[in-house]
Write an enzyme that holds these catalytic residues in place. Structure first.
Site, PDB file in Angstrom:
ATOM      1  CB  CYS A  14      -0.541   0.141   1.245  1.00 34.18           C
ATOM      2  SG  CYS A  14      -2.117  -1.494   1.036  1.00 34.18           S
ATOM      3  CB  CYS A  73      -0.169  -7.979   5.762  1.00 27.94           C
ATOM      4  SG  CYS A  73       0.020  -8.422   3.927  1.00 27.94           S
TER       5      CYS A  73
END
Ligand code: SF4
Lengths: 241, 94
Positions: free
Chosen positions: A204, A232
């Site tokens: 991101c 993540c």
């Protein structure tokens, strides 16, 4: 229910095989299987998969926080191969209260787990609950701390269960970055233009930054956290190792 | 659907076939789709007058191999990605 696979035996048999052989095994064993595409250089997975099957199913996680370059790239890959890429969005019922309560950048204070949980892990879990197997572009050389032991095939006990087994194939586990790029250039595989701007590992926008020469690629991800936390939750088994 | 498919493959300056073209040809043979390729043309890297190089120039293609698919009505579509050709054309031919 999927017939259980002897993953230990297969891992022994296939650990030294090239990615195409592993992909062939994956597609010959499962019909209900999909490639997880991160929008970074694991597009080579799609390129290699096109050599062993005509039935490619690809999904990607649209966290809503990707770089514009990554969105353009996803569409470029769709166009290049003439395939559909299913983009999975976070559940607004979870996302909206989270953003309302904590704002858009809480991860810099609270750590990335909560945001990743909502924007990536939950949509992934939803998708994987419909599959028997998935294919990822994980490589051992990507993270010395968390990815050193990636097998080429494993039973995914985090997203699957004994009752509903889920298998995970990591055909690029043994490839180094140089080999990935060799394939990209040799076969004119499209790549994310952010790589031209110094980005190596791409995620991101607020959580990714370019790395310096000789810096490890994962140093550009969640740089405010320590190395062992830099996952993540998409490959949760990495964290327990 | 009547189509005519031309494959343009590259020949390197030293006379060897380009690796990607050889790979695609092998895949065409293995799948049997080779029977739908009507014409194979060579683009010689060091000969800009070779038929394949001329076609590449006319069609503004800078990648090899590439395929020219000519529809019955004369319309031409160029494919530079083998998989896309399979999905959109070869799979649908008898
Ligand atoms: S990488 Fe950053 S923005 Fe993306 S989901 Fe995780 S914490 Fe949120």
């Amino acid at each position: 229910m999927t017939k259980p696979l002897n993953t230990l035996q297969l891992q022994l048999e296939y650990s030294e095989r090239d990615p195409e052989a592993i992909l062939e095994l994956a597609f010959n064993t499962f019909d209900n299987i999909a490639i997880s595409f991160s929008g970074a250089e694991d597009v080579v997975l799609i390129e290699l998969a096109t050599r062993v099957t005509d039935n490619i199913s690809v999904f990607t996680l649209d966290t809503g926080r990707l770089h514009p370059e990554t969105y353009r790239f996803i569409d470029q890959v769709r166009e290049h191969y003439g395939i559909e890429i299913e983009t999975l969005s976070p559940d607004y019922a979870e996302l909206e209260p989270f953003v309302k309560a904590k704002g858009l950048f809480s991860f810099y204070q609270d750590g990335h787990q909560e945001c990743c949980g909502i924007r990536k892990v939950a949509p992934l879990r939803r998708k994987l609950s419909q599959l028997d197997a998935w294919i990822t572009g994980q490589r051992k050389d990507q993270s010395p701390d968390t990815r050193a032991h990636i097998p080429v095939i494993e039973q995914d006990l985090f997203f699957g269960s004994q009752e509903k087994p889920l298998y995970k194939f990591n055909p690029l586990a043994h490839w180094h970055s140089a080999k990935v790029w060799e394939t990209i250039h040799e076969y004119d595989v499209p790549f994310n233009e952010l790589h031209h701007k110094g980005f190596v590992s791409i995620g991101c926008e607020p959580c990714t930054r370019p790395v310096l020469p000789n810096q490890h690629e994962r140093a550009g991800r969640w740089w405010w956290e320590t190395a062992t936390q830099k996952e993540c939750g998409l490959h949760a088994s990495n964290q327990s190792k | 659907m009547t189509v005519k498919i031309t494959l343009v493959k590259k020949v390197m300056a030293d006379g060897s076939p380009c690796k990607k073209c050889a790979d695609v040809l092998q895949r065409l043979e293995k799948s049997g789709y080779i029977q739908h390729i009507d014409h194979i043309v060579e683009a010689h890297e060091n000969d800009s007058t070779s038929e394949g190089m001329q076609l590449a120039q006319t069609l503004q293609v800078d990648k090899a191999p590439f395929f020219i698919v000519e529809q019955a009505d004369g319309q031409q579509v160029v494919y530079t990605v083998y998989f896309k050709l399979v999905q959109e054309v070869l799979k649908h031919l008898q």
